[in-house]
Design an enzyme around this catalytic site. Structure first.
Site, mmCIF file in Angstrom:
data_model
loop_
_atom_site.group_PDB
_atom_site.id
_atom_site.type_symbol
_atom_site.label_atom_id
_atom_site.label_comp_id
_atom_site.label_asym_id
_atom_site.label_seq_id
_atom_site.Cartn_x
_atom_site.Cartn_y
_atom_site.Cartn_z
ATOM 1 C CG MET A 159 -0.063 0.033 2.322
ATOM 2 S SD MET A 159 -1.395 0.053 3.733
ATOM 3 C CE MET A 159 0.327 -0.168 5.413
ATOM 4 C CB CYS A 160 -0.142 5.078 -0.654
ATOM 5 S SG CYS A 160 -0.175 4.254 -2.783
#
Length: 276
Positions: free
Chosen positions: A1-2
């Site tokens: 994920m970011c």
């Protein structure tokens, strides 16, 4: 994920230490290599730096790490793309104007079947649902308060209502700031720490770097740092509760509420930690 990084302070402060560890996650200690950005507020306006190169290789990231810009509010983001190609227009943070101020937004998550109607004032430039969500927030706030900005506590509760609608569509971790306060919402993972007098030392997880904050601060300083995952290994970070929306001002946690996350989204969140 970011991953997300935010800083809210009582006095103008540089984010060089935290940004050094955070940027390493964009291709060195982690795989968020699809873009990088950071915004520094100066009162109503902000300096915005974005690059579609990874934060580990970006000359822009290197410049910012070596240039100790002091600010009371900072938002940074490293991207792992799912929706939208690796292009400059898809890099966070995003910036818009509302009530004569710049607003900055960065998102970690994946909003499924999110197709809001936008009336024309706020339109996305890129292809991400993140920017679409930001435009939706701006449009909703402008509609609710057409004349001028309300007091921050009223603004906070309006933002909770808007967040409640958007979070129906999936993972919605975000940071939002207007230069006066920093708002942080957690669907899955966010942590924060407040550093204040008497300050101590801290060591980064992602780089062999230690700082003694007592040597570079005064009794007037107070700094809240918000991150997707803790940046240091010798400090106590507080984990957000799922659905928690917090407002930080002058380095302090001022307001807190829970925005309920639907069970269907909660179950999907457990299996999906992507970011757009």
């Amino acid at each position: 994920m970011c991953q997300l990084l935010g800083m809210n302070c009582a006095t103008p402060t540089d984010i060089t230490f935290s940004l050094t560890g955070f940027a390493a996650r964009g291709g060195v200690t982690d795989h968020h290599a699809d873009g990088f950005g950071v915004a520094f507020f100066e009162e109503k306006a902000c300096r915005l730096f974005i690059d579609n190169a990874s934060s580990a290789t970006s000359p822009v990231a290197e410049l910012v790490k070596r240039y100790p810009i002091k600010s009371k509010n900072v938002i940074s983001h490293i991207r792992k793309a799912t929706q939208g190609p690796v292009l400059l227009e898809n890099c966070h943070p995003f910036m818009r104007e509302l009530w004569g101020r710049h607003w900055i937004f960065a998102h970690n998550g994946d909003l499924k079947t999110f197709q809001p109607f936008l009336g024309g004032v706020y339109q996305p430039v890129g292809d991400t649902d993140s920017e679409l969500a930001f435009c939706t927030i701006m449009q909703a706030l402008r509609k609710r308060f057409p004349g001028s900005q309300p007091p921050l506590n009223e603004l906070f509760h309006a933002l909770a209502d808007i967040t409640r609608e958007i979070t129906l569509h999936g993972v919605f971790n975000y940071l939002l700031c207007n230069g006066q306060a920093l708002f942080a919402h957690c669907s899955t993972n966010l942590y924060y720490i407040v550093r204040e007098w008497p300050f101590s030392t801290a060591h980064l997880i992602d780089a062999d770097m230690t700082i003694d904050f007592a040597q570079v601060t005064t009794e007037d300083d107070r700094v809240a740092v918000i991150a997707t995952a803790p940046l240091t290994d010798d400090e106590v970070w507080t984990r957000f509760e799922p659905g928690e929306l917090l407002m930080f001002r002058d380095g302090k946690l001022e307001l807190r509420t829970i925005v309920p996350i639907p069970e269907s989204v909660r179950l999907a969140n457990a299996a999906n930690t992507a970011c757009t």
